[in-house]
Scaffold this active site. Sequence first.
Site, mmCIF file in Angstrom:
data_model
loop_
_atom_site.group_PDB
_atom_site.id
_atom_site.type_symbol
_atom_site.label_atom_id
_atom_site.label_comp_id
_atom_site.label_asym_id
_atom_site.label_seq_id
_atom_site.Cartn_x
_atom_site.Cartn_y
_atom_site.Cartn_z
ATOM 1 N N GLU A 341 0.825 -1.202 0.000
ATOM 2 C CA GLU A 341 0.000 0.000 0.000
ATOM 3 C C GLU A 341 0.863 1.256 0.000
ATOM 4 O O GLU A 341 1.811 1.373 0.763
ATOM 5 C CB GLU A 341 -0.999 0.010 1.159
ATOM 6 C CG GLU A 341 -0.430 -0.222 2.527
ATOM 7 C CD GLU A 341 -1.528 -0.350 3.585
ATOM 8 O OE1 GLU A 341 -2.555 -0.989 3.321
ATOM 9 O OE2 GLU A 341 -1.332 0.189 4.697
ATOM 10 N N CYS A 342 0.524 2.173 -0.884
ATOM 11 C CA CYS A 342 1.160 3.477 -1.025
ATOM 12 C C CYS A 342 2.677 3.345 -1.167
ATOM 13 O O CYS A 342 3.160 2.866 -2.171
ATOM 14 C CB CYS A 342 0.759 4.395 0.127
ATOM 15 S SG CYS A 342 0.904 6.156 -0.282
ATOM 16 N N GLY A 343 3.460 3.734 -0.165
ATOM 17 C CA GLY A 343 4.906 3.651 -0.288
ATOM 18 C C GLY A 343 5.394 2.245 -0.571
ATOM 19 O O GLY A 343 6.387 2.054 -1.283
ATOM 20 N N MET A 346 4.917 1.819 -4.206
ATOM 21 C CA MET A 346 5.885 2.603 -4.956
ATOM 22 C C MET A 346 7.202 1.861 -5.119
ATOM 23 O O MET A 346 7.815 1.864 -6.192
ATOM 24 C CB MET A 346 6.112 3.947 -4.253
ATOM 25 C CG MET A 346 4.912 4.880 -4.292
ATOM 26 S SD MET A 346 5.058 6.248 -3.114
ATOM 27 C CE MET A 346 6.535 7.083 -3.715
ATOM 28 N N SER A 435 -1.896 -0.788 -4.097
ATOM 29 C CA SER A 435 -2.712 0.409 -4.268
ATOM 30 C C SER A 435 -2.141 1.540 -3.429
ATOM 31 O O SER A 435 -1.407 1.313 -2.457
ATOM 32 C CB SER A 435 -4.155 0.135 -3.839
ATOM 33 O OG SER A 435 -4.960 1.305 -3.949
#
Length: 457
Positions: A341-343, A346, A435
């Site tokens: 999730e998120c970071g 990434m 996500s």
Amino acid sequence: MSASASARCPALLIAAPASGQGKTTVTAALARLHVRRGLEVRVFKCGPDFLDPHWHELASVAPVHQLDLWMTGQADCVRRLHAAAQEADLILIEGVMGLFDGDPSAADLAQRFGVPVLAVVDASAMAGTFGALAFGLQHYRPGLPWAGVLANRVGSARHAGMLQAGLREPQDWLGALMRVSSGTDMGTARTAGALLPERHLGLVAAHELRDSQQRLDAAADALAATPLGQMTAQDLQRWAVDFPAPAHTDAVPGLLAGRTVAVARDAAFCFIYTANVQCLTQMGARVVFFSPLHDAALPECDAVWLPGGYPELHTAPIAANTGMQASLRAHVAAGKPLWAECGGMMALFESITLADGSMAPLWGLLPGRVTMQKRLAALGPQQLDVAGHTLRGHTFHYSTSDSSATVVARTTRPDEAPAPDSGEVLYQQGSIHASYFHAWFPSSPEAVAHLLDAVPV
């Protein structure tokens, strides 16, 4: 005390007219001050914030949980506040943004539980208007529980006197915190050397600074000189609240029984709700932590959770840790689930373009790239449908993604219908689900089990 009885404990909700007024500093300082005096203090954070709780945990020497009438739900708030009141001498709740901002707002939480509001106001550029602002915060909504007001970033004793004189009700004055002696302002990091420094996603986490404890003690010492800081445990009883017992407690289904979930946790991956880890354990999982920055390989596990954080600040060690990259590839090649999730997501992309325009390689488990930007890309509460179950959470990021990975779902805002091009996408690539969405696991253990049990969404 019987399980059905309410629990009584002094409590304050520390709020402000807006973000950046210093409420995190005041909350942490108040917790630290009373812990030093031998009291048991429990701190909560209103809203889906990951960073402020790091400071509050250090100050209170106790776990910090989120309270949000939508994301965590009223029943969870009831249960956590009642449990805290049974063991604490003081409960502190830090608000979010301004007192009446958001739906639900910090004011909604204060009124729901009858918790008095302590308003922290940056008074650095005002005098008599301070009284008008305090009066407005107190009376804008009828029936709001009220404790008083604390002036922050005050220039001098004379300035403090002007602020105090502007109040309609003298008893509302709880003191003034002066500007930090180094010339910077308490509770802000827009200038170098502030007590609680800040960057693009919020405060720098307490564990990243070598002198975090000294900073907290300095803030507590400053607060100790105010009328608020001079209050004894007996004085605090004026703000005692009866917290109701939960009507019932639903058992968490053991959907991950016998499975080991490896959770990334280090300076690059640190956006972890304590409640999420508890939820995994309650679902029967064995939770093990690892550092993608420093460990050569994953621990033995059945599933991996890569939480959010700051991979953009650690691109060199992420790319250099080829052992971890290979271990993650082997995990996914074996069909084992990975939720990012998120970071965390990434870091799985092939590359990242940083804010200065430079490009850095990442792990390359997801096709595509991410690009940092100076403006906020998304912010707010979100929910995600996973196999017919709804996970609640939020989004908050300064980057955008461009990927050919399959989009299997999109998040929606509360009470909004799904739209083709809105919300955060949920990517799927083999056994990877990723996500920008930050999930609050207790909202749907069933959805979490799907993400961490290699079940197609």
